[in-house]
Design an enzyme around this catalytic site. Structure first.
Site, PDB file in Angstrom:
ATOM      1  N   SER A   1      -0.709   2.070   1.514  1.00 22.51           N
ATOM      2  CA  SER A   1      -0.290   3.318   2.015  1.00 22.51           C
ATOM      3  C   SER A   1       1.021   3.642   2.267  1.00 22.51           C
ATOM      4  CB  SER A   1      -1.395   3.593   2.894  1.00 22.51           C
ATOM      5  OG  SER A   1      -1.377   5.092   3.277  1.00 22.51           O
TER       6      SER A   1
ATOM      7  N   ASP B   1      -8.642   8.640  -4.142  1.00 19.03           N
ATOM      8  CA  ASP B   1      -8.429   8.205  -2.913  1.00 19.03           C
ATOM      9  C   ASP B   1      -8.378   8.874  -1.917  1.00 19.03           C
ATOM     10  OD1 ASP B   1      -6.203   8.039  -0.620  1.00 19.03           O
ATOM     11  OD2 ASP B   1      -5.196   6.607  -1.863  1.00 19.03           O
TER      12      ASP B   1
ATOM     13  N   HIS C   1      -9.310   3.755   0.178  1.00 21.61           N
ATOM     14  CA  HIS C   1      -7.545   4.068   0.294  1.00 21.61           C
ATOM     15  C   HIS C   1      -7.197   2.742   0.831  1.00 21.61           C
ATOM     16  CE1 HIS C   1      -4.027   6.063   1.350  1.00 21.61           C
ATOM     17  NE2 HIS C   1      -3.881   5.318   2.494  1.00 21.61           N
TER      18      HIS C   1
END
Length: 427
Positions: free
Chosen positions: A207, A303, A370
């Site tokens: 991320s 996502d 994610h």
């Protein structure tokens, strides 16, 4: 039944963040939404992991603070020392290094950064003393066949700007924007404890850590010997510069705030800055144009963080049409799925120009998730997500060791039965 160490740690951070989350302004929502839902997903996976595997004490890796870096100005948002979790490599992996940059969103204002410094994402005072290493960080050969015996480092994230902030922007705010200095100090520390002799090295991140991986990929190549094989892996770090459902450039505006607040431009490619405003140069679609080091992208076309914060951010859905859909993709009706598929098309369009570059590998599945590399269930297990019968771990390894060119793009949702779609109604 007692909870696993990782789930107990996650619950503690989750409770802390719930209090933090309730105090937000709308402008600050994106950072909290990121951290909140990232921890929700961590809690979800921790439950799954505890159901199937208990963590051994050998997998709990202690935190190593670096108080000496304070002297060179490498400090977290609150002025505390940064640090990492380190597990020494062994056998054939003793001269191989895998670094993983922790994710956790960004702070884009004095108020959001001020709140963040009272959490583990802004201060080492609140970080766990031990964390479990799993997925790409696992030392279990059966769970991580190609990287299990490498030197492995999880670098903690406490600056709020993907390790790219600069102190010139602090201006008496009472905050320390030192992401770039933290990056440099930790690299120097790792070089001093053996990384300078690495035969091969992989910089990875999830991320905001995936974005940091792209920002620093060429830097990482440059600090290592020329003969070292160096590559980078960005997991869930390809953030899109897309309009939300109301036609607003929410993410671009947010990145502009982060860049301006923390002086991030100094860490971005000069070639890009010469052509466009700095906030656009923070998007991976622009960063990748200038990266010379081989890169692999692990990403989901659905996502959940990008759906919640780029496509349907807070305030864009006052009637609540997306409420149930954002909790569980199975709840999305045909009209919403059509919008999600257009978002997927934007992702594939952005990736298209990079598919022709042999040095760039991809694993883009159609899961509502994610970050997938640092959890054993999604990295490499009998039930891991697959594309063309390949797991993420197999795909990354085949690319890293030049066994084959990997460019795997999944078919649209719901075609892939191997997906581990997150269900936030169950957390």
């Amino acid at each position: 039944m007692s909870s696993s160490p990782s789930f107990s740690i996650t619950n503690l951070r989750l409770r802390t963040l719930v209090v933090f989350f309730r105090k937000l302004t709308t402008k600050d929502y994106a950072i909290a939404a990121f951290a909140f839902f990232l921890l929700l997903s961590l809690a979800f996976f921790s439950q799954l992991h505890h159901h199937h595997h208990s963590h051994s004490l050998s997998n709990l890796i202690p935190f190593t603070p670096l108080p000496n870096t304070i002297l060179r100005g490498a400090i977290c948002l609150d002025g505390s020392a940064p640090g990492f979790h380190f597990q020494k490599g062994f056998g054939s992996g003793s001269r191989s290094w895998l670094l993983h940059l922790e994710g956790g969103g960004w702070c884009n204002s004095i108020s959001s950064c001020s709140r963040r410094k009272f959490t583990a994402l802004g201060s080492s005072k609140y970080m766990e003393t031990v964390v479990p290493f799993s997925g790409i960080l696992s030392s279990d050969r059966s769970q991580n066949p190609d990287f299990f015996n490498w030197n492995k480092v999880m670098i903690r994230y406490c600056d709020g700007a993907s390790f790219a902030g600069h102190p010139e922007s602090e201006k008496g705010s009472g905050l320390f924007f030192r992401g770039q200095i933290i990056w440099e100090a930790i690299m120097d520390e790792l070089l001093s404890i053996g990384m300078s002799k690495a035969k091969q090295a992989l910089l990875s991140g999830c991320s905001a850590g995936g974005l940091a991986t792209l920002v620093h990929c060429d830097d990482f190549r440059q600090i290592l010997p020329k003969e070292t094989t160096v590559k980078c892996l960005a997991d869930a770090g390809f953030f899109l510069d897309e309009k939300d459902i109301r036609g607003n450039n929410t993410m671009r505006s947010f990145y502009n705030d982060v860049v301006q607040l923390q002086g991030v431009a100094k860490s971005l490619h000069k070639e890009c800055l010469a052509k466009m405003e700095p906030s656009k140069c923070l998007f991976p679609s622009e960063i990748l144009k200038n990266i010379k080091t081989p890169v692999f992208l692990v990403h989901s076309a659905y996502d959940f963080w990008q759906i919640r914060n780029i496509l349907v951010p807070e305030g864009s859905d006052p009637s609540g049409h997306w409420k149930s859909c954002k909790l569980n993709i199975h709840n999305c009706n045909a009209n919403l799925i059509d919008i999600l598929n257009r978002f997927r098309s934007s992702l594939l369009k952005a990736l298209n120009e990079f598919q022709q570059r042999k040095q760039i590998g991809m694993f883009v599945n159609s899961c509502f998730i994610h970050c997938q590399t640092w959890r054993g269930e999604t990295w490499y297990s009998p039930n891991s997500p697959k594309i063309q019968n390949k797991t993420i771990a197999e795909s990354v390894a085949d690319w890293f060791f030049d066994r084959e060119v990997i460019n795997l793009i999944d078919c649209p949702y719901p075609c892939n039965p191997t997906c581990r779609n997150l269900d936030f109604t169950r957390v």
